[in-house]
Design a protein around this motif. Sequence first.
Motif, PDB file in Angstrom:
ATOM      1  N   ARG A  14       0.813  -1.215   0.000  1.00  0.00           N
ATOM      2  CA  ARG A  14       0.000   0.000   0.000  1.00  0.00           C
ATOM      3  C   ARG A  14       0.854   1.276   0.000  1.00  0.00           C
ATOM      4  O   ARG A  14       0.617   2.175  -0.821  1.00  0.00           O
ATOM      5  N   PRO A  15       1.855   1.417   0.868  1.00  0.00           N
ATOM      6  CA  PRO A  15       2.686   2.634   0.808  1.00  0.00           C
ATOM      7  C   PRO A  15       3.438   2.769  -0.514  1.00  0.00           C
ATOM      8  O   PRO A  15       3.601   3.875  -1.034  1.00  0.00           O
TER       9      PRO A  15
ATOM     10  N   GLU B 228       1.047   4.037  -2.999  1.00  0.00           N
ATOM     11  CA  GLU B 228       0.778   5.449  -2.744  1.00  0.00           C
ATOM     12  C   GLU B 228       1.936   6.328  -3.216  1.00  0.00           C
ATOM     13  O   GLU B 228       1.732   7.377  -3.825  1.00  0.00           O
TER      14      GLU B 228
ATOM     15  N   MET C 128       0.331  11.773  -0.218  1.00  0.00           N
ATOM     16  CA  MET C 128       0.139  10.428   0.331  1.00  0.00           C
ATOM     17  C   MET C 128      -0.821  10.478   1.507  1.00  0.00           C
ATOM     18  O   MET C 128      -0.718  11.363   2.366  1.00  0.00           O
TER      19      MET C 128
ATOM     20  N   ALA D 281      -3.963   4.268   6.733  1.00  0.00           N
ATOM     21  CA  ALA D 281      -4.096   3.053   5.929  1.00  0.00           C
ATOM     22  C   ALA D 281      -5.466   2.427   6.158  1.00  0.00           C
ATOM     23  O   ALA D 281      -5.998   2.446   7.276  1.00  0.00           O
TER      24      ALA D 281
ATOM     25  N   LEU E 114      -0.697   5.636   9.761  1.00  0.00           N
ATOM     26  CA  LEU E 114       0.578   4.982   9.488  1.00  0.00           C
ATOM     27  C   LEU E 114       1.526   5.206  10.658  1.00  0.00           C
ATOM     28  O   LEU E 114       1.461   6.231  11.349  1.00  0.00           O
TER      29      LEU E 114
ATOM     30  N   PHE F  82       6.724   3.554   7.663  1.00  0.00           N
ATOM     31  CA  PHE F  82       5.680   3.927   6.711  1.00  0.00           C
ATOM     32  C   PHE F  82       5.304   5.398   6.882  1.00  0.00           C
ATOM     33  O   PHE F  82       5.153   6.138   5.906  1.00  0.00           O
TER      34      PHE F  82
ATOM     35  N   GLY G 279       5.837   8.427   4.209  1.00  0.00           N
ATOM     36  CA  GLY G 279       4.710   9.275   3.816  1.00  0.00           C
ATOM     37  C   GLY G 279       5.006  10.747   4.028  1.00  0.00           C
ATOM     38  O   GLY G 279       4.750  11.587   3.153  1.00  0.00           O
TER      39      GLY G 279
END
Length: 391
Positions: free
Chosen positions: A122-123, A126, A143, A147, A157, A161, A165
Amino acid sequence: MESGAAARGTNTRAKGGRSRSNGTTEVDTAALNRLLTAMTAMRDGNFRKRLTVSGEGVMSEIAAVFNEVADRNLQLTGELTRVRRVVGREGKLTERLETGACEGQWAAAIDASNALVDDLVRPVSEVGRVLSAVAEGDLEQRMDLRAQGADGSAHPLRGEFLKVGRTVNGLVDQLSAFTDEVTRVASEVGTEGKLGGQARVRGMSGSWKDLTESVNTMASRLTAQVRDIALVTTAVAKGDLSRKVTVHVSGEMLELKNTVNTMVDQLSSFASEVTRVAREVGTEGELGGQAKVPGVAGVWKDLTDSVNLMAGNLTAQVRGIAQVTTAVANGDLSQKVTVSARGEVAQLAETINTMTETLRTFADEVTRVASEVGAEGLLGGQAQVPGAAGT
């Protein structure tokens, strides 16, 4: 004596053991050793070891269950290896482990692995989304620092992570601020003509600071160059030909600087020469002067030629008139102004020629009358001078 069924039960051999009369099963030591060897291999990570399933009984069932456990372990490790290759190396971020027929904690382990991949991917997705937007010139994307879980719930996050971001969002913020400031300065200087603008981006460091300073240096130098050129051209427009462009420049701006300075030099030389010729002809009475401006071309040459033509014509006209009036003063009434002239100079030439003609006629008539009366004795003679008037 035992019955036949009892005898068969007593003599029946299971896989790796045989039943006793008291209901217990005698296990074959060799079968246990094979089981121990297989379990040791599984403990050491070898999930390809299998037991041979034959016959009936507990050991046969144990062998079958062991083989199923080994199969599931092998399937799980195979899926982990496959997903690691597909996601980690091939970059297919949507790939996940297949659950298959697993149940219970096997299924939970696969779900946990897939959830881990989701959390890791997911990160990355993004970051890719935001950077793709940046590459396309869209600096509005950021971003999401929260999550989404598998159940739809959101959680902030944390750890690395969150650091990634914030770093990506900080990068986009700096790019956006830098772009806004550069656009503002470019608009002020290039479109609105407001010189002196400077980009101000807080918190910049490293290359961003260098870029900002480069833009400001460019704007500052351009401002100094344009203002210096404007100062000189304004002075020229006001008749001050003493100024020169002195700002340090290079490239095309140097060519422009040299062009402006050359223009000022030519204007100054032209003005000086015209002033000199005008002073010599108009004030000092020195005819024949000509303006000499080296290196002029185009309009400047035309202007110089026009001034010289004017001075040449005026010299010829004045000298022609002076020659006739000098001749008249010396008693020579035969001269006429023959120089080409127009306007008031032509009228002056015509007037002088008329005057000379009148003087010549008057002189002829006076001479005639004097000769008739004084020499020939013919009294009563009258001088006839047509058009004579005044004195």
